[in-house]
Design an enzyme around this catalytic site. Sequence first.
Site, mmCIF file in Angstrom:
data_model
loop_
_atom_site.group_PDB
_atom_site.id
_atom_site.type_symbol
_atom_site.label_atom_id
_atom_site.label_comp_id
_atom_site.label_asym_id
_atom_site.label_seq_id
_atom_site.Cartn_x
_atom_site.Cartn_y
_atom_site.Cartn_z
ATOM 1 N N ASP A 62 0.939 -1.212 0.087
ATOM 2 C CA ASP A 62 -0.051 0.056 0.017
ATOM 3 C C ASP A 62 0.906 0.956 0.109
ATOM 4 O O ASP A 62 1.543 1.459 1.019
ATOM 5 C CB ASP A 62 -0.910 0.025 1.233
ATOM 6 C CG ASP A 62 -1.777 1.185 1.217
ATOM 7 O OD1 ASP A 62 -1.478 2.319 0.771
ATOM 8 O OD2 ASP A 62 -2.906 0.818 1.598
ATOM 9 N N HIS A 63 1.077 1.678 -1.097
ATOM 10 C CA HIS A 63 2.098 2.784 -1.108
ATOM 11 C C HIS A 63 2.005 3.927 -0.196
ATOM 12 O O HIS A 63 2.859 4.900 -0.075
ATOM 13 C CB HIS A 63 2.451 3.198 -2.745
ATOM 14 C CG HIS A 63 1.421 4.249 -3.109
ATOM 15 N ND1 HIS A 63 0.093 3.874 -3.727
ATOM 16 C CD2 HIS A 63 1.478 5.427 -3.321
ATOM 17 C CE1 HIS A 63 -0.452 4.791 -4.194
ATOM 18 N NE2 HIS A 63 0.330 6.104 -3.963
ATOM 19 N N HIS A 72 -5.411 3.030 1.031
ATOM 20 C CA HIS A 72 -4.783 4.061 1.453
ATOM 21 C C HIS A 72 -5.465 4.858 2.655
ATOM 22 O O HIS A 72 -4.862 5.122 3.881
ATOM 23 C CB HIS A 72 -4.641 5.041 0.415
ATOM 24 C CG HIS A 72 -4.045 4.323 -0.881
ATOM 25 N ND1 HIS A 72 -3.179 3.245 -0.758
ATOM 26 C CD2 HIS A 72 -4.482 4.657 -1.905
ATOM 27 C CE1 HIS A 72 -2.981 3.156 -2.063
ATOM 28 N NE2 HIS A 72 -3.702 3.892 -2.837
#
Length: 510
Positions: free
Chosen positions: A196-197, A259
Amino acid sequence: MDNPFAEGENRVIRPPATVLVIFGATGDLTHRKLLPALYNLAQDEYLPGGFIVIGAARSQLSDDDFRQKMYESVKKFSRRTLSEDLWENFSKNLFYQPIDGTNQADFARLRNRIEDLCKERSENFNYLYYLAVAPSNFGPICTNLNRSGLVESTEDGIRKTAVIIEKPFGQDLASAIELNHTLRGSFAEEQIFRIDHYLGKETVQNILVFRFANGIFEPLWNRNYIDHIQVSVCEHLGLGGRAGYFDKTGILRDIVQNHLLQILALLCIEPPISLSDADSIRDEKVKVLKSIRRFEEREIESNTVRAQYTSGSIEGEEVPGYLEEEGVAKDSTTDTYVALNLEIDNWRWAGVPIYVRAGKRLPKRITEITVYFKRPPGALFRGRQIIELEQNILAIQVQPKEGISLKVSSKPPGPRMRIRPVEMDFTYDSSFGIASPEAYERLLLDAMKGDATLFTRNDEIEESWDLLAPVFNSWQGSKPPPIYTYKAGTWGPSAAADLLRPHGHRWRRL
Ligand code: BG6
């Protein structure tokens, strides 16, 4: 330049020798994010001494073709200017192997290629696979890796293997469970790195430091002092050529399920036992996600808002409405904006409204966490034209202007007792004087080291799908709530403001 990962005297420890195989090597993610991130890691000298990247995709490319394509991408997308000398060195370790994810014979060739490259370097390499491909390919690739003997670790533990999985991790709870089951057929949980950047963003990591490395905030971090919280993930961009993906996905799946809920979980966790083992933090995040109250069907309409943008203008440019976008079904009901009123029903947070919103084609790109503290009593100031004291507001801006500000009331100079809000703030730019690394740099580095702290564990993913399941069910049900519209370039539908009004709250003007 200063080293952004260095802590005092402690330089970053380099990962062990690694072969990184990127599946989906001709795709957008590899071009825009992965190779630029690796190049920047090379520039900072964080890559291991032994490091091999093998790009794998269906196209028939030579190593040189691949290097040339990556050269252009790094030139275009790297946060730092490409240095020809560094590229020369770095690109010697880039290779390409054509592969069809469903063809086992191709994996036998991949294995030979890896073994040959490793032999030439006479080092023990760990294997890391990055699946930057459509989710339908996750299963076949993992199975073929496993069947080709590319997954198991060596018996003496010299070699480790792991896989990085890009989002979306499933489309709903059932598909996430199924996907996990498939992955677990080939990899153990500790070998699976679900990316999950947002967790790799500096400001998101700073949430924990801010909360637990300061004495003054944590005592106030609860329902006694906090009035409500807002988390906004706003984008001015539209679909960016990804209509095929987005129209099947929607913003609730694309941003909120992963996010936004990850940011919220970090913001609201209890102090973990330790920051240095991956599971302590992840255990606490799961508790938060579990504690978010699930909506009853009758509550959906008064606690959620979904909408689609119509044509409008962004930064002076006319943009089409969602239904006019190429690749979007004319009768699409996909959400490009959502707002939710959540409650974490636990001892710390019960009764504190948590409003979250995410949208495409909003006036600007900004991600912010805003914490509103309870208003102080105004008794002392009554009769001085001061009707109500303002709330202290703590704003953590995740992007683009990374920083934190605190709004406090203050007396402007002069003989009269007046009160004016002022901001105490810090920005990364002015305080640290260096640009933050890209999220993918940190995440790739951590995955090479085997540190899963900034990756989501399976139960976190399942809890977030479980939390949103009643919303999806109601949207797909026989009496779905309305789909509102908003003009591109505005802050969403007025129904989103109505969501907060009954509680006397308003969305923060960003
Ligand atoms: C991705 C979404 O995960 O995040 C995209 O799929 C979105 O739709 C992107 O645009 C936003 O990321 P960032 O880092 O630009 O905020």
